[in-house]
Design a protein around this motif. Sequence first.
Motif, PDB file in Angstrom:
ATOM      1  N   GLY A 271      -2.355  15.090 -21.390  1.00 29.49           N
ATOM      2  CA  GLY A 271      -1.766  14.599 -22.902  1.00 29.49           C
ATOM      3  C   GLY A 271      -0.454  13.758 -22.762  1.00 29.49           C
ATOM      4  N   GLU A 272      -0.219  13.063 -23.927  1.00 29.71           N
ATOM      5  CA  GLU A 272       0.997  12.301 -23.967  1.00 29.71           C
ATOM      6  C   GLU A 272       2.143  13.110 -24.146  1.00 29.71           C
ATOM      7  N   VAL A 273       3.477  12.746 -23.465  1.00 34.34           N
ATOM      8  CA  VAL A 273       4.436  13.681 -23.688  1.00 34.34           C
ATOM      9  C   VAL A 273       5.455  12.843 -24.744  1.00 34.34           C
ATOM     10  N   LEU A 274       5.111  13.336 -26.014  1.00 32.59           N
ATOM     11  CA  LEU A 274       5.768  12.461 -27.078  1.00 32.59           C
ATOM     12  C   LEU A 274       7.494  12.576 -27.075  1.00 32.59           C
ATOM     13  N   ALA A 275       7.991  13.469 -26.557  1.00 28.65           N
ATOM     14  CA  ALA A 275       9.532  13.416 -26.362  1.00 28.65           C
ATOM     15  C   ALA A 275       9.969  12.344 -25.679  1.00 28.65           C
ATOM     16  N   GLU A 276       9.056  11.581 -24.839  1.00 30.56           N
ATOM     17  CA  GLU A 276       9.491  10.522 -24.075  1.00 30.56           C
ATOM     18  C   GLU A 276       8.864   9.101 -24.607  1.00 30.56           C
ATOM     19  N   ARG A 277       8.221   9.198 -25.645  1.00 36.22           N
ATOM     20  CA  ARG A 277       7.634   7.900 -26.206  1.00 36.22           C
ATOM     21  C   ARG A 277       8.800   7.173 -26.761  1.00 36.22           C
TER      22      ARG A 277
ATOM     23  N   ARG B 245       0.790  -1.316   0.056  1.00 33.77           N
ATOM     24  CA  ARG B 245      -0.052  -0.166  -0.009  1.00 33.77           C
ATOM     25  C   ARG B 245       0.816   1.445   0.045  1.00 33.77           C
ATOM     26  N   ALA B 246       1.678   1.172   0.718  1.00 29.55           N
ATOM     27  CA  ALA B 246       2.972   2.517   0.562  1.00 29.55           C
ATOM     28  C   ALA B 246       3.141   2.861  -0.603  1.00 29.55           C
ATOM     29  N   ASP B 247       3.524   1.653  -1.405  1.00 35.90           N
ATOM     30  CA  ASP B 247       4.236   1.906  -2.685  1.00 35.90           C
ATOM     31  C   ASP B 247       3.205   2.360  -3.828  1.00 35.90           C
ATOM     32  N   ALA B 248       1.931   2.235  -3.413  1.00 37.72           N
ATOM     33  CA  ALA B 248       0.705   2.760  -4.442  1.00 37.72           C
ATOM     34  C   ALA B 248       0.414   3.974  -3.915  1.00 37.72           C
ATOM     35  N   ILE B 249       0.434   4.462  -2.722  1.00 34.64           N
ATOM     36  CA  ILE B 249       0.165   5.834  -2.354  1.00 34.64           C
ATOM     37  C   ILE B 249       1.368   6.769  -2.002  1.00 34.64           C
ATOM     38  N   GLY B 250       2.307   6.244  -2.326  1.00 33.16           N
ATOM     39  CA  GLY B 250       3.503   7.007  -2.054  1.00 33.16           C
ATOM     40  C   GLY B 250       4.152   7.801  -3.423  1.00 33.16           C
ATOM     41  N   PRO B 251       5.228   7.958  -3.482  1.00 31.33           N
ATOM     42  CA  PRO B 251       5.940   8.593  -4.669  1.00 31.33           C
ATOM     43  C   PRO B 251       6.008   7.715  -5.758  1.00 31.33           C
ATOM     44  N   ASN B 252       5.875   6.515  -5.576  1.00 28.59           N
ATOM     45  CA  ASN B 252       6.182   5.519  -6.956  1.00 28.59           C
ATOM     46  C   ASN B 252       4.859   5.610  -7.708  1.00 28.59           C
ATOM     47  N   LEU B 253       3.748   6.064  -7.192  1.00 28.02           N
ATOM     48  CA  LEU B 253       2.474   5.975  -7.960  1.00 28.02           C
ATOM     49  C   LEU B 253       2.489   6.540  -9.424  1.00 28.02           C
ATOM     50  N   LEU B 254       2.996   7.859  -9.187  1.00 25.22           N
ATOM     51  CA  LEU B 254       2.755   8.710 -10.399  1.00 25.22           C
ATOM     52  C   LEU B 254       3.649   8.173 -11.744  1.00 25.22           C
ATOM     53  N   PRO B 255       4.779   7.776 -11.283  1.00 26.24           N
ATOM     54  CA  PRO B 255       5.545   7.252 -12.306  1.00 26.24           C
ATOM     55  C   PRO B 255       5.214   5.951 -12.916  1.00 26.24           C
ATOM     56  N   TYR B 256       4.704   5.262 -12.062  1.00 30.50           N
ATOM     57  CA  TYR B 256       3.887   3.925 -12.269  1.00 30.50           C
ATOM     58  C   TYR B 256       2.863   4.044 -13.539  1.00 30.50           C
ATOM     59  N   VAL B 257       1.699   4.961 -12.993  1.00 28.27           N
ATOM     60  CA  VAL B 257       0.579   5.322 -13.590  1.00 28.27           C
ATOM     61  C   VAL B 257       0.923   5.959 -15.146  1.00 28.27           C
ATOM     62  N   ARG B 258       1.725   6.830 -15.118  1.00 26.47           N
ATOM     63  CA  ARG B 258       2.164   7.639 -16.410  1.00 26.47           C
ATOM     64  C   ARG B 258       2.415   7.087 -17.379  1.00 26.47           C
ATOM     65  N   GLU B 259       3.278   5.689 -17.080  1.00 27.11           N
ATOM     66  CA  GLU B 259       3.827   5.030 -18.043  1.00 27.11           C
ATOM     67  C   GLU B 259       2.711   3.819 -18.572  1.00 27.11           C
TER      68      GLU B 259
ATOM     69  N   ARG C  81       4.339   4.714 -23.735  1.00 24.40           N
ATOM     70  CA  ARG C  81       3.806   6.109 -23.902  1.00 24.40           C
ATOM     71  C   ARG C  81       3.844   6.490 -22.582  1.00 24.40           C
ATOM     72  N   PHE C  82       4.149   7.833 -22.444  1.00 24.50           N
ATOM     73  CA  PHE C  82       4.245   8.637 -20.980  1.00 24.50           C
ATOM     74  C   PHE C  82       3.237   9.583 -21.047  1.00 24.50           C
ATOM     75  N   PHE C  83       2.645   9.890 -20.120  1.00 27.23           N
ATOM     76  CA  PHE C  83       1.431  11.047 -20.044  1.00 27.23           C
ATOM     77  C   PHE C  83       2.046  12.048 -19.028  1.00 27.23           C
ATOM     78  N   ASP C  84       1.560  13.286 -19.194  1.00 21.80           N
ATOM     79  CA  ASP C  84       1.729  14.240 -18.204  1.00 21.80           C
ATOM     80  C   ASP C  84       0.428  14.125 -17.317  1.00 21.80           C
ATOM     81  N   LEU C  85       0.565  13.619 -16.156  1.00 22.33           N
ATOM     82  CA  LEU C  85      -0.561  13.456 -15.376  1.00 22.33           C
ATOM     83  C   LEU C  85      -0.057  14.391 -14.183  1.00 22.33           C
ATOM     84  N   ARG C  86      -1.222  15.149 -13.659  1.00 24.40           N
ATOM     85  CA  ARG C  86      -0.899  15.817 -12.195  1.00 24.40           C
ATOM     86  C   ARG C  86      -2.160  15.683 -11.483  1.00 24.40           C
TER      87      ARG C  86
END
Length: 93
Positions: free
Chosen positions: A55-61, A4-18, A66-71
């Motif tokens: 949207g997708e961050v095309l420079a990172e594709r 659960r700590a992995d999912a709600i901590g700083p690892n979530l955004l990198p995991y979800v955006r890829e 695919r990588f998305f700009d999630l906030r």
Amino acid sequence: MKTRADAIGPNLLPYVREQGIRNSKPPAAPPRIWLNFLATTGRRARFITAHENHGEVLAERTDDRRFFDLRPTPEFAALADRLVIEWTKDTVN
């Protein structure tokens, strides 16, 4: 995500955006708001947070990712850690 700590901590955004390109779950034009749930027991999952897709961050594709700009967004914040859903037997995660 192992805990659960992995999912709600700083690892979530990198995991979800890829996301994968082949057999990708997000469609070609993904929704604006992405809801994140954490499995609990059986087919149940608890809502943990929402992200706004800018949207997708095309420079990172890459050829297969695919990588998305999630906030983070305050939408649905009142339901965080309170909303529990139960998926049907044929759920696609």
